[in-house]
Scaffold this active site. Structure first.
Site, PDB file in Angstrom:
ATOM      1  N   HIS A 185      23.422  65.570  19.774  1.00 31.94           N
ATOM      2  CA  HIS A 185      24.413  66.551  19.328  1.00 31.94           C
ATOM      3  C   HIS A 185      24.821  67.501  20.444  1.00 31.94           C
ATOM      4  O   HIS A 185      26.003  67.832  20.573  1.00 31.94           O
ATOM      5  CB  HIS A 185      23.892  67.333  18.123  1.00 31.94           C
ATOM      6  CG  HIS A 185      23.662  66.492  16.914  1.00 31.94           C
ATOM      7  ND1 HIS A 185      23.127  66.985  15.744  1.00 31.94           N
ATOM      8  CD2 HIS A 185      23.908  65.174  16.685  1.00 31.94           C
ATOM      9  CE1 HIS A 185      23.032  66.009  14.852  1.00 31.94           C
ATOM     10  NE2 HIS A 185      23.505  64.905  15.405  1.00 31.94           N
TER      11      HIS A 185
ATOM     12  N   HIS B 215      30.543  61.751  11.570  1.00 28.92           N
ATOM     13  CA  HIS B 215      29.294  62.082  12.250  1.00 28.92           C
ATOM     14  C   HIS B 215      28.828  60.922  13.133  1.00 28.92           C
ATOM     15  O   HIS B 215      28.258  61.146  14.208  1.00 28.92           O
ATOM     16  CB  HIS B 215      28.194  62.449  11.258  1.00 28.92           C
ATOM     17  CG  HIS B 215      26.955  62.918  11.966  1.00 28.92           C
ATOM     18  ND1 HIS B 215      26.839  64.190  12.494  1.00 28.92           N
ATOM     19  CD2 HIS B 215      25.812  62.266  12.298  1.00 28.92           C
ATOM     20  CE1 HIS B 215      25.668  64.302  13.099  1.00 28.92           C
ATOM     21  NE2 HIS B 215      25.023  63.151  13.001  1.00 28.92           N
TER      22      HIS B 215
ATOM     23  N   HIS C  38      22.388  54.777  17.041  1.00 28.83           N
ATOM     24  CA  HIS C  38      21.909  55.133  18.378  1.00 28.83           C
ATOM     25  C   HIS C  38      21.480  53.907  19.179  1.00 28.83           C
ATOM     26  O   HIS C  38      21.788  53.795  20.365  1.00 28.83           O
ATOM     27  CB  HIS C  38      20.730  56.105  18.270  1.00 28.83           C
ATOM     28  CG  HIS C  38      21.066  57.379  17.581  1.00 28.83           C
ATOM     29  ND1 HIS C  38      22.029  58.257  18.039  1.00 28.83           N
ATOM     30  CD2 HIS C  38      20.573  57.939  16.444  1.00 28.83           C
ATOM     31  CE1 HIS C  38      22.104  59.296  17.235  1.00 28.83           C
ATOM     32  NE2 HIS C  38      21.235  59.128  16.255  1.00 28.83           N
TER      33      HIS C  38
END
Length: 315
Positions: A82, A240, A267
């Site tokens: 983030h 997101h 990821h």
């Protein structure tokens, strides 16, 4: 391109909170850095000396539920995606990120608090020209039902993501955009991390989500959003995932000139595509932005790129 020269922060700025997985408190401090430093993480609060690591693909040691950076001595900082997304999304090339705990604070589950911190610090240009990794050919990775690719794209960096969850509150969603500071601020940075209530016990037993709450995660069950305030965007889930991809691909070390597409990714896939790109030296080169040209007493910003700084055939 907004900037033809590299950038950093004007002043240091800090944000404090808890890790979403560890549940442990942490303070994250963003500091200015010199040109060509890139993003460097410094883990403080350890016995003995601080440990630091550059945000590069080889620094990733785990990608199960977050991007974990570390070295041969073990992990340094977890859930780095983030803050990486905020720095790359807002156009910060060089920064030193100090973290005094094992995990970056989750804040509200999005990158918006980090964008606010960057706004507070301010962004300044440095004297060195901005450098980019230009994608020259398509690189693809497939893993089961998940697939990802990065391909040449002439207009900067583009993200194109599709997700598909069995949970009917998420389902299939797709989102694409050209990533600029304006688009990142408006369309991506406020999208929060999310999870299914049915998975909570499994995550806890595996040592994850110990700091998760309605204050930092969107939580769904089979028929409703459990957060009292609802969603920030109707398609907040896929947005997101875009945020995560921007952060994970920031580990290239330089801004990318290319289009990234993933289907059912996360990821692990983001990192796999980036590693595949970096491993193929015919698939990319490093280029520099052209410096603004001065003519007749005024400065004219000139777009485009100069000759390669180095690449497969340039040392």
């Amino acid at each position: 391109m907004k900037f033809s020269r590299q950038t950093t922060l004007r002043l240091p700025v800090s944000a404090a909170g808890f890790g979403v997985h560890s549940g442990q408190p942490a303070t994250l401090t963003l500091n200015p850095a010199d040109a060509n430093s890139g993003i460097v993480f410094v883990r403080t609060g350890l016995d003995g000396s601080d440990r630091e690591i550059s945000a590069r693909p080889e620094a990733v040691i785990a990608t199960d539920f977050a991007t974990v950076l570390g070295d041969r001595n073990g992990p340094l900082v977890s859930t780095a995606e983030h803050i990486l997304a905020a720095l790359r999304g807002m156009g910060v090339d060089n920064a030193i990120v100090e973290v005094d705990g094992p995990e970056a604070p989750i804040m509200d589950g999005s990158a918006a608090p980090f964008v606010a911190a960057i706004d507070q610090a301010g962004i300044v240009e440095l004297s060195a020209p901005r450098r980019y990794i230009e994608v020259l050919k398509t690189v693809q990775v497939t893993s089961g039902k998940s697939s990802g690719e990065i391909r040449p794209y002439a207009n900067g960096f583009r993200a194109e993501l599709e997700i598909a969850f069995d949970n009917p509150m998420i389902g299939r969603q797709a989102y694409s955009l050209d990533v600029t500071p304006q688009a990142f601020r408006k369309d991506i940075c406020r999208a929060r991390t999310f999870g299914c209530m049915a998975d909570v016990a499994k995550l806890w037993s595996a040592g994850y989500a110990r700091g998760a709450s309605f204050e930092n995660s969107v939580v769904v069950d089979e028929d409703r959003i459990l957060n009292p305030e609802g969603l920030r965007y109707a398609d907040e889930f896929v947005r997101h995932k875009v945020l995560d991809a921007i952060g994970d691909l920031a580990l290239a070390g330089l801004p990318l000139l290319g289009a990234y597409r993933s289907v059912r990714g996360g990821h692990k896939l983001n990192h796999a595509v980036l590693c595949a790109l970096m491993a193929d030296r015919t698939a990319w080169r490093i280029v520099e932005a052209e410096r603004p040209r001065r003519a007749r007493g005024h400065v004219e910003a000139v777009g485009g790129l100069a000759a390669p700084a180095y690449g497969p055939d340039v040392s």
